[in-house]
Design a protein around this motif. Structure first.
Motif, PDB file in Angstrom:
ATOM      1  N   ASP A  76      41.693  47.914  35.929  1.00  0.00           N
ATOM      2  CA  ASP A  76      41.074  46.607  35.646  1.00  0.00           C
ATOM      3  C   ASP A  76      39.826  46.475  36.530  1.00  0.00           C
ATOM      4  OD1 ASP A  76      40.505  44.075  34.872  1.00  0.00           O
ATOM      5  OD2 ASP A  76      42.123  43.128  35.976  1.00  0.00           O
ATOM      6  N   LEU A  77      38.787  47.206  36.133  1.00  0.00           N
ATOM      7  CA  LEU A  77      37.565  47.233  36.936  1.00  0.00           C
ATOM      8  C   LEU A  77      36.522  46.217  36.470  1.00  0.00           C
ATOM      9  CD1 LEU A  77      37.130  51.096  37.273  1.00  0.00           C
ATOM     10  CD2 LEU A  77      38.217  49.544  38.868  1.00  0.00           C
ATOM     11  N   GLN A  78      36.788  45.568  35.353  1.00  0.00           N
ATOM     12  CA  GLN A  78      35.771  44.691  34.762  1.00  0.00           C
ATOM     13  C   GLN A  78      36.127  43.211  34.877  1.00  0.00           C
ATOM     14  OE1 GLN A  78      33.140  46.353  33.872  1.00  0.00           O
ATOM     15  NE2 GLN A  78      34.147  48.326  34.090  1.00  0.00           N
ATOM     16  N   ARG A  79      37.379  42.916  35.220  1.00  0.00           N
ATOM     17  CA  ARG A  79      37.814  41.519  35.208  1.00  0.00           C
ATOM     18  C   ARG A  79      37.775  40.924  36.610  1.00  0.00           C
ATOM     19  NH1 ARG A  79      43.528  40.615  32.580  1.00  0.00           N
ATOM     20  NH2 ARG A  79      42.351  41.579  30.877  1.00  0.00           N
ATOM     21  N   LEU A 117      35.925  53.271  46.621  1.00  0.00           N
ATOM     22  CA  LEU A 117      36.628  53.607  45.385  1.00  0.00           C
ATOM     23  C   LEU A 117      37.955  54.286  45.677  1.00  0.00           C
ATOM     24  CD1 LEU A 117      35.920  53.435  42.278  1.00  0.00           C
ATOM     25  CD2 LEU A 117      35.426  55.868  42.445  1.00  0.00           C
ATOM     26  N   SER A 118      37.953  55.194  46.643  1.00  0.00           N
ATOM     27  CA  SER A 118      39.200  55.884  46.960  1.00  0.00           C
ATOM     28  C   SER A 118      40.232  54.914  47.523  1.00  0.00           C
ATOM     29  CB  SER A 118      38.944  57.026  47.948  1.00  0.00           C
ATOM     30  OG  SER A 118      38.595  56.537  49.220  1.00  0.00           O
ATOM     31  N   HIS A 119      39.806  54.018  48.409  1.00  0.00           N
ATOM     32  CA  HIS A 119      40.747  53.106  49.054  1.00  0.00           C
ATOM     33  C   HIS A 119      41.301  52.059  48.097  1.00  0.00           C
ATOM     34  CE1 HIS A 119      38.482  53.995  53.077  1.00  0.00           C
ATOM     35  NE2 HIS A 119      39.244  54.995  52.686  1.00  0.00           N
ATOM     36  N   ARG A 120      40.470  51.576  47.178  1.00  0.00           N
ATOM     37  CA  ARG A 120      40.873  50.447  46.344  1.00  0.00           C
ATOM     38  C   ARG A 120      41.417  50.841  44.972  1.00  0.00           C
ATOM     39  NH1 ARG A 120      37.154  48.933  49.809  1.00  0.00           N
ATOM     40  NH2 ARG A 120      37.193  46.831  50.691  1.00  0.00           N
ATOM     41  N   VAL A 121      41.040  52.010  44.476  1.00  0.00           N
ATOM     42  CA  VAL A 121      41.438  52.368  43.111  1.00  0.00           C
ATOM     43  C   VAL A 121      42.237  53.666  43.055  1.00  0.00           C
ATOM     44  CG1 VAL A 121      40.610  52.864  40.778  1.00  0.00           C
ATOM     45  CG2 VAL A 121      39.393  51.195  42.187  1.00  0.00           C
ATOM     46  N   ILE A 162      23.985  40.706  48.267  1.00  0.00           N
ATOM     47  CA  ILE A 162      24.174  42.097  47.857  1.00  0.00           C
ATOM     48  C   ILE A 162      24.482  42.179  46.367  1.00  0.00           C
ATOM     49  CG2 ILE A 162      25.070  42.753  50.134  1.00  0.00           C
ATOM     50  CD1 ILE A 162      27.879  42.909  48.795  1.00  0.00           C
ATOM     51  N   GLN A 163      24.381  43.389  45.833  1.00  0.00           N
ATOM     52  CA  GLN A 163      24.889  43.715  44.500  1.00  0.00           C
ATOM     53  C   GLN A 163      25.863  44.872  44.660  1.00  0.00           C
ATOM     54  OE1 GLN A 163      21.358  44.378  42.018  1.00  0.00           O
ATOM     55  NE2 GLN A 163      21.494  42.274  41.295  1.00  0.00           N
ATOM     56  N   ALA A 164      27.101  44.675  44.239  1.00  0.00           N
ATOM     57  CA  ALA A 164      28.147  45.667  44.464  1.00  0.00           C
ATOM     58  C   ALA A 164      29.045  45.755  43.237  1.00  0.00           C
ATOM     59  CB  ALA A 164      28.982  45.279  45.691  1.00  0.00           C
ATOM     60  N   PRO A 165      29.753  46.887  43.074  1.00  0.00           N
ATOM     61  CA  PRO A 165      30.737  46.975  41.991  1.00  0.00           C
ATOM     62  C   PRO A 165      31.788  45.867  42.131  1.00  0.00           C
ATOM     63  CG  PRO A 165      30.323  49.146  42.922  1.00  0.00           C
ATOM     64  CD  PRO A 165      29.647  48.152  43.826  1.00  0.00           C
ATOM     65  N   LEU A 166      32.177  45.311  41.009  1.00  0.00           N
ATOM     66  CA  LEU A 166      33.111  44.187  41.022  1.00  0.00           C
ATOM     67  C   LEU A 166      34.422  44.532  41.723  1.00  0.00           C
ATOM     68  CD1 LEU A 166      34.066  41.385  40.165  1.00  0.00           C
ATOM     69  CD2 LEU A 166      34.650  42.335  37.927  1.00  0.00           C
ATOM     70  N   TYR A 167      34.932  45.766  41.508  1.00  0.00           N
ATOM     71  CA  TYR A 167      36.227  46.114  42.098  1.00  0.00           C
ATOM     72  C   TYR A 167      36.182  46.013  43.630  1.00  0.00           C
ATOM     73  CZ  TYR A 167      34.522  50.626  43.757  1.00  0.00           C
ATOM     74  OH  TYR A 167      33.833  51.598  44.426  1.00  0.00           O
ATOM     75  N   HIS A 168      35.012  46.220  44.213  1.00  0.00           N
ATOM     76  CA  HIS A 168      34.889  46.246  45.670  1.00  0.00           C
ATOM     77  C   HIS A 168      34.925  44.855  46.285  1.00  0.00           C
ATOM     78  CE1 HIS A 168      32.796  48.395  49.310  1.00  0.00           C
ATOM     79  NE2 HIS A 168      33.821  47.657  49.674  1.00  0.00           N
ATOM     80  N   VAL A 169      34.538  43.846  45.525  1.00  0.00           N
ATOM     81  CA  VAL A 169      34.461  42.488  46.081  1.00  0.00           C
ATOM     82  C   VAL A 169      35.399  41.518  45.375  1.00  0.00           C
ATOM     83  CG1 VAL A 169      32.102  42.786  46.927  1.00  0.00           C
ATOM     84  CG2 VAL A 169      32.463  41.962  44.599  1.00  0.00           C
ATOM     85  N   ARG A 170      36.261  42.025  44.509  1.00  0.00           N
ATOM     86  CA  ARG A 170      37.134  41.134  43.731  1.00  0.00           C
ATOM     87  C   ARG A 170      38.007  40.263  44.634  1.00  0.00           C
ATOM     88  NH1 ARG A 170      39.755  44.653  40.710  1.00  0.00           N
ATOM     89  NH2 ARG A 170      38.596  44.366  38.771  1.00  0.00           N
ATOM     90  N   GLU A 171      38.617  40.867  45.662  1.00  0.00           N
ATOM     91  CA  GLU A 171      39.500  40.094  46.538  1.00  0.00           C
ATOM     92  C   GLU A 171      38.735  39.003  47.277  1.00  0.00           C
ATOM     93  OE1 GLU A 171      41.563  42.704  49.155  1.00  0.00           O
ATOM     94  OE2 GLU A 171      42.541  43.831  47.545  1.00  0.00           O
ATOM     95  N   GLN A 172      37.530  39.316  47.731  1.00  0.00           N
ATOM     96  CA  GLN A 172      36.720  38.315  48.443  1.00  0.00           C
ATOM     97  C   GLN A 172      36.303  37.177  47.505  1.00  0.00           C
ATOM     98  OE1 GLN A 172      36.413  41.628  48.528  1.00  0.00           O
ATOM     99  NE2 GLN A 172      35.515  42.368  50.461  1.00  0.00           N
ATOM    100  N   LEU A 173      36.008  37.518  46.244  1.00  0.00           N
ATOM    101  CA  LEU A 173      35.646  36.483  45.280  1.00  0.00           C
ATOM    102  C   LEU A 173      36.828  35.552  45.011  1.00  0.00           C
ATOM    103  CD1 LEU A 173      33.602  38.664  42.774  1.00  0.00           C
ATOM    104  CD2 LEU A 173      32.667  36.866  44.231  1.00  0.00           C
ATOM    105  N   ARG A 174      38.011  36.132  44.901  1.00  0.00           N
ATOM    106  CA  ARG A 174      39.198  35.320  44.646  1.00  0.00           C
ATOM    107  C   ARG A 174      39.536  34.445  45.847  1.00  0.00           C
ATOM    108  NH1 ARG A 174      42.871  40.022  41.613  1.00  0.00           N
ATOM    109  NH2 ARG A 174      41.808  39.869  39.591  1.00  0.00           N
ATOM    110  N   ALA A 175      39.267  34.976  47.058  1.00  0.00           N
ATOM    111  CA  ALA A 175      39.526  34.201  48.279  1.00  0.00           C
ATOM    112  C   ALA A 175      38.393  33.224  48.593  1.00  0.00           C
ATOM    113  CB  ALA A 175      39.721  35.151  49.456  1.00  0.00           C
TER     114      ALA A 175
END
Length: 303
Positions: A299-302, A102-106, A240-253
């Motif tokens: 934008d933690l939900q999109r 959270l600290s690193h990404r947000v 895994i199950q993780a907060p969306l903000y943590h894996v958003r970049e990997q999902l987009r890639a």
């Protein structure tokens, strides 16, 4: 003797359990800290601290005096905040601890806006997932996700973090993409997450017809850090199950893919926690208010 400084020194010694740690946290020479405590005990006519070779702890009189000191120092902090300059420009050092991801990404990317607003605050930020003893470690505020276990702390809600179930493209190539919860429980592996606080392994949870359903999945690996959790998933070790903000970049890639989107995990609560005696601290209040504002805008939900 500066009685106010002596009270500040005394409370910090009690909280950190040592003269040296208190001196370092306050930026004072150890000799000055020792002398202030001697003067304070002489002034009060009572022994406040018990000293051993390894630890310092309050006596019965010291424990009672510590509680009074907390109240007095908090009232002074609040009184000073009544003046326009202090209210608009709180100053001093603030020690906080946030989850690493959270600290690193947000939070860290948004800190320039915080310092632009409060340039006289010095922020010491640790990034960890471990349990923190706020009093013993002299930490003013922590941010944590999930259930609050320490009821002695004040909890300020910050956000409901959307979670997502996902697996790596490597894992899916080897094991396939589960199409149902039944299929998930038959032949699929998880990277399991172990609470650093309780040592408990978290079950996976899914929303089914508006109800929360927990499922335990086998796995070769269990971790207790959020960064390691996602890294293990990326390596193909399991789902895994993780907060969306943590894996958003990997999902987009497309290095990670969502699993069972029709049965999403329940959101996880995020809160700022701090000791009751820090409620009146202007520094803590403005930082927590800023976090509330930040997570309201982020934008933690999109996806």
């Amino acid at each position: 003797m500066d009685r106010l400084l002596a009270m500040q020194v005394f409370t910090r010694i009690v909280e950190l359990g040592g003269f040296g740690k208190a001196a370092d946290s306050l930026g004072l020479p150890r000799a000055s800290v020792t002398q202030l405590i001697k003067q304070l005990e002489r002034h009060l006519g009572a022994q406040l601290l018990q000293r051993t070779t390894r630890h310092v702890s309050p006596t019965l009189d010291g424990s009672a005096y510590y509680e009074r000191c907390l109240a007095v120092l908090a009232e002074i902090d609040d009184a000073e905040s009544l003046f326009s300059d202090t209210r608009a420009n709180p100053q001093g050092r603030l020690r906080v601890d946030l989850p690493a991801s959270l600290s690193h990404r947000v939070v860290i990317p948004a800190l320039p806006s915080f310092f632009a607003r409060y340039p006289r605050i010095e922020l010491e930020m640790a990034a960890s997932d471990r349990p923190v003893d706020l009093i013993r470690e002299g930490v003013d505020c922590v941010v944590r996700a999930g259930e609050v276990h320490d009821v002695s702390l004040v909890a300020r809600p910050l956000a409901q973090l959307k979670q997502i179930t996902c697996a790596s493209s490597r894992y899916i190539e080897l094991h396939g993409l589960p199409q149902s919860l039944d299929e998930l429980q038959n032949g699929h592996q998880a990277v399991n997450y172990v609470s650093p606080l309780t040592g408990r392994r978290f079950a996976f949870d899914f929303m089914v017809d508006g109800e929360r359903q927990e499922i335990e999945l086998p796995g070769h690996l269990a971790v207790s850090s959020s960064e390691g959790y996602v890294a293990a998933c990326e390596a193909g070790m399991g789902i895994i199950q993780a907060p969306l903000y943590h894996v958003r970049e990997q999902l987009r890639a497309r290095t990670l893919c969502e699993v069972l989107p029709e049965h999403p995990p329940a959101p996880i609560a995020l809160a700022a926690l701090y000791p009751p005696h820090r409620q009146l601290s202007r520094r803590v209040r403005v930082f927590v208010d800023w976090l509330v504002e930040l997570f309201g805008q982020a934008d933690l939900q999109r996806q």
